[in-house]
Design a protein around this motif. Structure first.
Motif, PDB file in Angstrom:
ATOM      1  N   GLY A  41       0.953  -1.241  -0.192  1.00  0.00           N
ATOM      2  CA  GLY A  41      -0.050   0.118   0.035  1.00  0.00           C
ATOM      3  C   GLY A  41       0.857   1.399   0.039  1.00  0.00           C
ATOM      4  O   GLY A  41       0.370   2.387   0.258  1.00  0.00           O
ATOM      5  N   THR A  75     -14.801   1.327   9.856  1.00  0.00           N
ATOM      6  CA  THR A  75     -13.461   1.251   9.342  1.00  0.00           C
ATOM      7  C   THR A  75     -12.708   0.137   9.552  1.00  0.00           C
ATOM      8  O   THR A  75     -11.939  -0.718   8.832  1.00  0.00           O
ATOM      9  CB  THR A  75     -12.755   2.531   9.268  1.00  0.00           C
ATOM     10  N   ALA A 117     -12.110   7.298   3.319  1.00  0.00           N
ATOM     11  CA  ALA A 117     -10.766   6.593   2.440  1.00  0.00           C
ATOM     12  C   ALA A 117      -9.447   6.933   3.172  1.00  0.00           C
ATOM     13  O   ALA A 117      -8.667   5.931   2.987  1.00  0.00           O
ATOM     14  CB  ALA A 117     -10.694   7.088   1.002  1.00  0.00           C
ATOM     15  N   GLY A 118      -9.273   7.985   3.693  1.00  0.00           N
ATOM     16  CA  GLY A 118      -8.165   8.331   4.088  1.00  0.00           C
ATOM     17  C   GLY A 118      -7.775   7.639   5.678  1.00  0.00           C
ATOM     18  O   GLY A 118      -6.696   7.101   5.730  1.00  0.00           O
ATOM     19  N   THR A 131      -9.130   4.802   6.192  1.00  0.00           N
ATOM     20  CA  THR A 131      -8.666   3.204   5.677  1.00  0.00           C
ATOM     21  C   THR A 131      -7.088   3.055   5.417  1.00  0.00           C
ATOM     22  O   THR A 131      -6.463   2.096   5.714  1.00  0.00           O
ATOM     23  CB  THR A 131      -9.479   2.647   4.548  1.00  0.00           C
ATOM     24  N   GLU A 132      -6.605   4.051   4.777  1.00  0.00           N
ATOM     25  CA  GLU A 132      -5.372   3.988   4.085  1.00  0.00           C
ATOM     26  C   GLU A 132      -4.283   4.070   5.045  1.00  0.00           C
ATOM     27  O   GLU A 132      -3.346   3.292   5.284  1.00  0.00           O
ATOM     28  CB  GLU A 132      -5.128   5.296   3.294  1.00  0.00           C
ATOM     29  N   VAL A 133      -4.525   4.670   6.270  1.00  0.00           N
ATOM     30  CA  VAL A 133      -3.717   5.052   7.336  1.00  0.00           C
ATOM     31  C   VAL A 133      -3.726   3.792   8.079  1.00  0.00           C
ATOM     32  O   VAL A 133      -2.755   3.165   8.875  1.00  0.00           O
ATOM     33  CB  VAL A 133      -4.073   6.178   8.257  1.00  0.00           C
ATOM     34  N   ALA A 162      -2.029   0.827   6.596  1.00  0.00           N
ATOM     35  CA  ALA A 162      -0.403   0.840   6.677  1.00  0.00           C
ATOM     36  C   ALA A 162      -0.034   0.813   8.067  1.00  0.00           C
ATOM     37  O   ALA A 162       0.903  -0.059   8.493  1.00  0.00           O
ATOM     38  CB  ALA A 162      -0.095   2.345   6.342  1.00  0.00           C
ATOM     39  N   HIS A 173      -2.902  16.469   2.707  1.00  0.00           N
ATOM     40  CA  HIS A 173      -2.704  14.995   2.693  1.00  0.00           C
ATOM     41  C   HIS A 173      -1.304  14.753   1.982  1.00  0.00           C
ATOM     42  O   HIS A 173      -1.004  15.141   1.086  1.00  0.00           O
ATOM     43  CB  HIS A 173      -3.744  14.233   1.975  1.00  0.00           C
ATOM     44  N   THR A 217       1.372  11.711   0.773  1.00  0.00           N
ATOM     45  CA  THR A 217       1.655  10.297   0.276  1.00  0.00           C
ATOM     46  C   THR A 217       2.934  10.167  -0.044  1.00  0.00           C
ATOM     47  O   THR A 217       3.779  11.080  -0.751  1.00  0.00           O
ATOM     48  CB  THR A 217       0.896  10.142  -0.591  1.00  0.00           C
ATOM     49  N   GLY A 253      -2.440  11.467   6.554  1.00  0.00           N
ATOM     50  CA  GLY A 253      -1.506  10.497   6.073  1.00  0.00           C
ATOM     51  C   GLY A 253      -0.808   9.925   7.004  1.00  0.00           C
ATOM     52  O   GLY A 253      -0.657  10.190   7.994  1.00  0.00           O
TER      53      GLY A 253
END
Length: 353
Positions: free
Chosen positions: A3, A51, A199-200, A202-204, A207, A245, A247, A312
């Protein structure tokens, strides 16, 4: 890479190397307990719970090898609402219990759920030492800038001048910046998300789940009863000009049309207008650098009045974990000097009183 985030340590281990995996597909409902969820209507904790339930099936590990440890507060009801093992511990001490679990049970995926009051006030010392030691666990700090369960007193992250039941003339305290605190404690993983950004978040969380070591995630969430609208600036019109944000590997630009960017300024960072900035001067985010000064400068870009809020993964670096080291020492001691309980009882280390 997983990811976009590097996982593992110098030992070549991943977050769940020793945790039993399953080939059976899992769904969020598999992690949903029969307990009635009892938070106030509109609480941001509902989104975080949903989440987390969606993230856990993606890890491919057995449910019976997942444990959530919480302290005291609204967020600390979390273990009841997940179909995993859970410990509802005492105020501020969740990282301590989680450390014991992580050291003694490498076959567990250990998570800590805490609030801004639970973790930064009575639990502050336990939090910073868990971060410093780099224990293989995830710490999710739900930050609503208020004491909700005890009915609306100011917390360590409440803004200066905050009028509450315990500060009727306004708080005189200067609030913590939790991300700066985590970087200062040498945390190997530091991230932030907003509850309304599914979405943000879930991303964090993904990871963090895959990082071996202590992963610290600050989640900004609304308390509709005692601190309603505290993060509206990050949700309503104009939020794009406030949310920065990051990345890994991408230039830090933000705004509706990427009209803002981040550049270096002395020993820190600042926001500049993208059209007025040379492309080579725009900072390219590097979450993997082992230099904590960059992550600290990025954390300081966030302002408590929400003019700018960085989200992020700010930092994700590899370092040996405390629990791996403890188990290695125990194994070495057993090899060099096998345990002999009777010899210990007959030993010379005695004294008279």
């Amino acid at each position: 890479m997983t990811g976009g985030i590097r996982v593992g340590t110098d030992l070549g281990l991943t977050a769940h190397t020793h945790v039993p995996h399953t080939d059976e597909p899992q769904k969020p409902k598999d992690y949903t307990s029969p307990q009635e969820v009892r938070w106030c209507p509109g609480c941001g904790d509902y989104v975080i719970l949903a989440t987390v339930r969606s993230v856990l099936p993606q890890l491919g590990i057995k449910r019976e090898n997942v444990v959530f440890v919480s302290g005291i507060g609204c967020s600390s009801r979390f273990p009841y609402y997940l179909e995993t093992y859970g410990v509802h511990s005492i105020h501020g001490r969740a990282p301590t219990l989680a450390t014991g679990l992580a050291v003694s049970r490498p076959d567990l995926s250990v998570w800590v759920v805490t609030g801004d009051g639970d973790s930064l006030s009575i639990g502050g010392n336990h939090l910073i030492h868990a971060l410093r030691r780099n224990v293989n666990m995830r710490i999710l700090m739900f930050d609503n800038r208020i004491y909700g369960l005890t009915k609306g007193q100011y917390s360590p992250t409440s803004e200066s001048g905050k009028v509450t039941k315990s500060t009727p003339m306004g708080s005189l305290d200067a609030p913590f910046n939790p991300l700066s605190l985590a970087v200062g404690a040498e945390a190997t993983f530091v991230g932030r998300a907003v509850d309304s950004d599914r979405a943000g978040l879930t991303e964090v969380l993904l990871a963090a789940a895959r990082h071996r070591g202590t992963a610290f995630v600050q989640i900004l969430q609304d308390c509709p009863i005692f601190n309603d609208g505290s993060f509206d600036a990050l949700r309503k019109d104009g939020a794009e000009d406030r949310l920065v944000h990051v990345t890994h590997g991408n230039p830090i630009v933000f705004g509706v049309d990427d009209q803002w960017c981040v550049v270096r300024s002395g020993f820190g960072l600042r926001v500049a207008a993208t059209p007025d900035t040379a492309a080579e001067d725009i900072v390219v985010h590097d979450a993997y650098t082992d230099d904590p000064e960059y992550a600290y400068a990025l954390s300081r870009l966030s302002t408590h009045d929400l003019t700018y809020t960085v989200t992020g993964v700010l930092r994700a670096v590899a370092r040996d974990t405390y629990d791996d080291g403890v188990r290695a020492q125990i194994a070495e001691a057993r090899r060099e000097k096998p345990a002999d309980l009777q010899a210990l009882l007959n030993g010379s280390n005695t004294w008279s009183v």
